[in-house]
Motif scaffolding. Structure first.
Motif, short mmCIF file in Angstrom:
data_model
loop_
_atom_site.label_atom_id
_atom_site.label_comp_id
_atom_site.label_asym_id
_atom_site.label_seq_id
_atom_site.Cartn_x
_atom_site.Cartn_y
_atom_site.Cartn_z
N ARG A 49 -8.92 0.31 -3.34
CA ARG A 49 -9.36 0.49 -1.99
C ARG A 49 -8.28 1.22 -1.15
NH1 ARG A 49 -10.80 -5.34 -0.16
NH2 ARG A 49 -9.35 -5.74 -1.69
N LEU A 50 -8.72 1.95 -0.18
CA LEU A 50 -7.54 2.34 0.60
C LEU A 50 -6.97 1.27 1.59
CD1 LEU A 50 -9.04 5.66 1.59
CD2 LEU A 50 -7.42 5.26 -0.09
N ALA A 51 -6.07 1.46 1.98
CA ALA A 51 -5.61 0.16 2.80
C ALA A 51 -4.76 0.76 4.19
CB ALA A 51 -4.55 -0.84 2.08
N GLY A 63 -3.17 12.19 2.74
CA GLY A 63 -3.81 10.94 1.85
C GLY A 63 -3.37 9.62 2.79
N ARG A 64 -4.59 8.80 2.82
CA ARG A 64 -4.12 7.57 3.33
C ARG A 64 -3.59 6.47 2.46
NH1 ARG A 64 -9.92 5.50 5.64
NH2 ARG A 64 -8.42 3.84 6.30
N ALA A 65 -3.03 5.52 2.80
CA ALA A 65 -2.38 4.40 1.83
C ALA A 65 -3.44 3.69 1.25
CB ALA A 65 -1.70 3.42 2.90
N ALA A 66 -3.16 3.50 -0.10
CA ALA A 66 -4.00 2.92 -0.97
C ALA A 66 -3.25 1.79 -1.75
CB ALA A 66 -4.21 3.84 -2.17
N LEU A 67 -3.93 0.94 -2.31
CA LEU A 67 -3.34 -0.41 -3.02
C LEU A 67 -2.90 -0.18 -4.40
CD1 LEU A 67 -5.59 -3.20 -1.28
CD2 LEU A 67 -3.27 -2.63 -0.78
N CYS A 79 6.07 2.74 1.31
CA CYS A 79 5.37 1.54 0.98
C CYS A 79 5.46 0.64 2.10
CB CYS A 79 6.31 0.76 -0.02
SG CYS A 79 6.82 1.34 -1.56
N LEU A 80 4.08 0.41 2.29
CA LEU A 80 3.48 -0.22 3.53
C LEU A 80 3.12 -1.58 3.25
CD1 LEU A 80 1.60 2.64 5.14
CD2 LEU A 80 3.90 2.04 5.66
N MET A 81 3.47 -2.74 4.22
CA MET A 81 3.02 -4.13 3.79
C MET A 81 1.50 -4.23 4.14
SD MET A 81 2.50 -7.41 5.24
CE MET A 81 3.31 -7.18 6.92
N ARG A 82 1.05 -5.35 3.49
CA ARG A 82 -0.15 -5.53 3.72
C ARG A 82 -0.37 -6.85 3.54
NH1 ARG A 82 -0.10 -1.21 5.97
NH2 ARG A 82 -1.67 0.45 5.65
N ILE A 83 -1.21 -7.71 3.91
CA ILE A 83 -1.45 -9.14 3.58
C ILE A 83 -3.22 -9.24 3.16
CG2 ILE A 83 -2.11 -11.51 4.50
CD1 ILE A 83 0.08 -11.09 6.49
N GLN A 84 -2.96 -9.70 1.67
CA GLN A 84 -4.33 -9.79 1.10
C GLN A 84 -4.88 -11.39 1.40
OE1 GLN A 84 -3.98 -9.38 -3.15
NE2 GLN A 84 -6.14 -8.15 -2.90
N LEU A 85 -6.03 -11.44 2.09
CA LEU A 85 -6.68 -12.70 2.59
C LEU A 85 -7.16 -13.40 1.22
CD1 LEU A 85 -8.39 -11.54 5.68
CD2 LEU A 85 -6.27 -12.88 5.56
N PRO A 86 -7.44 -14.48 1.39
CA PRO A 86 -7.88 -15.45 0.14
C PRO A 86 -9.38 -14.81 -0.38
CG PRO A 86 -6.81 -16.88 1.46
CD PRO A 86 -6.82 -15.73 2.31
N ASP A 87 -9.98 -14.33 0.55
CA ASP A 87 -11.48 -13.82 0.36
C ASP A 87 -11.43 -12.38 -0.03
OD1 ASP A 87 -10.92 -12.26 2.54
OD2 ASP A 87 -12.54 -13.12 3.79
N GLY A 88 -9.91 -11.82 -0.41
CA GLY A 88 -9.89 -10.38 -0.84
C GLY A 88 -9.83 -9.35 0.48
N ALA A 97 0.82 -0.98 -0.01
CA ALA A 97 0.04 0.14 -0.04
C ALA A 97 1.08 1.12 -0.14
CB ALA A 97 -0.80 -0.15 1.32
N TYR A 98 0.45 2.26 -0.62
CA TYR A 98 1.26 3.35 -0.94
C TYR A 98 0.89 4.77 -0.21
CZ TYR A 98 2.91 0.21 -4.51
OH TYR A 98 3.35 -0.95 -5.18
N GLU A 99 1.42 5.46 0.85
CA GLU A 99 1.08 6.27 1.56
C GLU A 99 1.69 7.67 1.02
OE1 GLU A 99 0.80 7.74 6.11
OE2 GLU A 99 0.31 5.86 5.67
N PRO A 100 1.08 8.64 0.58
CA PRO A 100 1.75 9.65 0.08
C PRO A 100 2.41 10.60 1.19
CG PRO A 100 -0.56 10.20 0.12
CD PRO A 100 -0.49 8.59 0.44
N VAL A 101 3.70 11.10 1.06
CA VAL A 101 4.52 12.03 1.69
C VAL A 101 4.58 13.26 0.95
CG1 VAL A 101 6.44 12.95 3.05
CG2 VAL A 101 5.47 10.26 2.90
#
Length: 587
Positions: free
Chosen positions: A585-587, A568-572, A371-380, A354-358
């Motif tokens: 989506r925002l993440a 701005g919030r982090a976005a995928l 660049c922030l780490m996220r885990i994407q679940l099997p259901d999305g 996920a990318y959060e602007p500075v």
């Protein structure tokens, strides 16, 4: 036949005895002589007449001076040890096999106890018996050889597979077998058994004071003291280097505490005699009763270790018993769930960014993206980093995550030449040679990515080992990257240490920025941090900027960049591309 001993003496006295024969000149030895040299002897047993015919050297192989003692099957049987489970007699005359015309093979090991030879001689007897017209054995021929050395080695290995060589007590694996037996007996009898784990606490300090060679003596003496306080049916074993396990049969929780005190007093304050002089050892004990609090050997051992750890934390030289703890068990279940989630995401390539602007404080234009780490679940669904990283650090999985995130960031830098990105790494990765090697190889493979990469380290990890962090920062900058110190202010790094680190960017901890418009103390602190960064020639980022008022104050003070809800919030999706997918989506 010439006596073999005389032949040896004659060879030694001969003029060429010091020169071994070459392959060309060495005589061809008869088969019987080869067998003698190999310590083997052939025989033939005529069963109807009970005569045994042997090779001339058979008596020597068997250690028998009088060959008449082995002239018949009956006389040979008289030499057999009564404790043999199976002999040649059993292998031949009690065989259930049928001779199909080629004989029936057999191999058996047994022991001879001769009045003329002590100790006992172990024999390996390999042969084949042949049947007469009635199908019963009438003749057997074979070869015997002495296997005392092999037998002794096998017995030693068998002993060491069950017992500790230093103390003579059961080893860990045998102790587990005995524990399983005691547990089974308790379940069958509807009773209770106990297990105590005894640790020698000060073994390290003793070895530092007197040398490592004393540790074996201390372990032996402690084992003797514990053994002296054992009940008849209880079991003692060496669990690991400095730990002993004690199995207590027919033991209630009350009995467990009494027994623990008995073993503590056996060592506490007692002088242990060692080769280098008297020493005093200290032990701590953890215990558990089963099956009440543990239904398997694995649970018994793990819960005894847990109780021991609690006793050592509370007070060395004490005893603690395992007690169920719902909160602790819930945490462990969560750890198991999180581990499965993290490993599954790594294996299935479901780690995403996920990318959060500075943004620039004056122009409000994007300067770079964290660049922030996220885990994407099997259901999305999406799992944020703050739900994963603390557990991953605790369980030792964070380095695997850092490796994958680094690969994703470098890949994105390669695909997007306009992107400037920062990436957080854990304290463990700053000292991880594999992570460093991966960074070097990725930057070499993707030219132009280094100058657009910012590596973020936390202030807490930086001050933990300042010299190592300085070296890490220097190496990263040598590759062409920039380095930011994240969450600055949380660890109260001194001005001198910040200057020594040599970082390029200082990110002020958001805890001090979030309430900037309402807190005079936070305003004073943040303004000081901004001025400090300016004096050191650093670019300053204010994190967690929530409102326009705070943003304007920061810009007036000279803060270079803003990050947070306002920017701005982090976005995928990829915000720098200008295109925002409908499903983004925002993440």
């Amino acid at each position: 036949m010439t006596n073999s001993g005389q032949s040896a003496e004659k060879d030694q006295d001969g003029p060429a005895s010091s020169v071994p024969p070459s392959r060309e000149t060495a005589p061809n030895l008869p088969y019987g002589e080869i067998m003698r040299m190999a310590g083997e002897a052939a025989y033939e047993w005529h069963i109807e007449s009970d005569t045994l015919t042997w090779a001339p050297h058979a008596a020597a192989v068997l250690g028998i001076r009088n060959p008449s003692l082995i002239a018949s099957g009956r006389s040979y049987a008289a030499l057999l040890d009564p404790g043999n489970a199976r002999t040649r007699f059993d292998a031949v005359l009690r065989s259930q096999a049928h001779d199909e015309g080629y004989g029936v093979s057999y191999q058996v090991e047994y022991c001879l106890r001769s009045a003329q030879r002590s100790p006992r001689t172990w024999i390996e007897d390999t042969g084949r018996w042949f049947a007469g017209s009635d199908g019963k054995p009438v003749r057997a021929c074979g070869v015997i050889r002495c296997i005392n050395t092999r037998r002794a080695r096998e017995q030693k290995l068998a002993y060491l597979s069950r017992f500790d060589a230093l103390t003579g007590e059961s080893n860990r694996w045998h102790l587990a077998e005995l524990m399983q037996s005691a547990l089974d007996e308790s379940v069958f009898a509807q009773s209770s058994c106990g297990f105590l784990l005894v640790a020698v606490d000060n073994l390290r300090s003793i070895s530092d004071a007197f040398g490592y060679e004393i540790t074996d003596a201390v372990i032996r003496e402690v084992a003797k003291r514990l053994r002296s306080k054992m009940r008849t049916n209880d079991e003692l074993g060496r669990f690991s280097g400095n730990k002993f396990g004690i199995i207590l049969k027919n033991c209630t929780p009350e009995d467990l505490a009494v027994a623990a005190e008995r073993f503590l007093s056996a060592v506490r304050g007692e002088i242990l005699v060692t080769p280098v002089g008297p020493v005093v050892a200290m032990v701590t004990i953890g215990g558990v009763t089963a099956p009440r609090h543990a239904g398997s050997v694995t649970e018994i051992l793990s819960r005894a270790l847990e109780a021991l750890d609690r006793a050592q934390q509370k007070r060395p030289g004490s005893f603690a018993v395992y007690r169920p703890n719902r909160e602790r068990d819930a945490i462990r279940r969560e750890n198991i769930r999180a581990t499965d989630q993290i490993v599954g995401a790594l294996n299935d390539r479901r780690i995403v960014l996920a990318y959060e602007p500075v943004i620039e404080a004056e122009s409000r234009k994007p300067a770079f993206y964290e660049c922030l780490m996220r885990i994407q679940l099997p259901d999305g669904g999406i799992v944020p980093a703050q739900s994963v990283i603390p557990i991953a650090e605790r369980l030792g999985l964070v380095s695997l995550i850092d490796h994958r995130v680094l690969e994703l960031v470098i890949e994105q830098l390669s695909l997007s030449p306009q992107l400037i990105a920062s990436v957080n790494i854990s304290p463990a990765s700053t000292a991880d040679s594999d992570w460093w090697a991966r960074l070097v190889s990725l930057l070499r493979a993707h030219g132009g990515a280094a100058e657009r990469l910012i590596v973020e380290i936390t202030e807490m990890s930086a001050i933990h080992n300042l010299d190592d962090t300085r070296g890490f920062v220097a190496r990263v900058k040598d590759l062409g990257c920039r380095v930011a110190i994240d969450d600055f202010g949380a660890g109260y790094t001194s001005f001198r240490n910040l200057r020594k680190l040599g970082v390029d960017i200082m990110k002020i901890d958001g805890e001090f920025v979030r309430d900037l418009s309402r807190s005079e103390d936070d305003r004073a602190f943040v303004r000081t941090m901004v001025e400090l960064g300016q004096r050191l020639g650093l670019k300053v980022v204010a994190e967690w900027v929530q409102d326009e008022c705070s943003a304007q104050m920061l810009a007036r003070w000279g803060c270079h960049y803003l990050q947070g809800e306002l920017s701005g919030r982090a976005a995928l999706h990829h915000p720098w591309s200008g295109a925002v997918p409908a499903q983004a989506r925002l993440a």
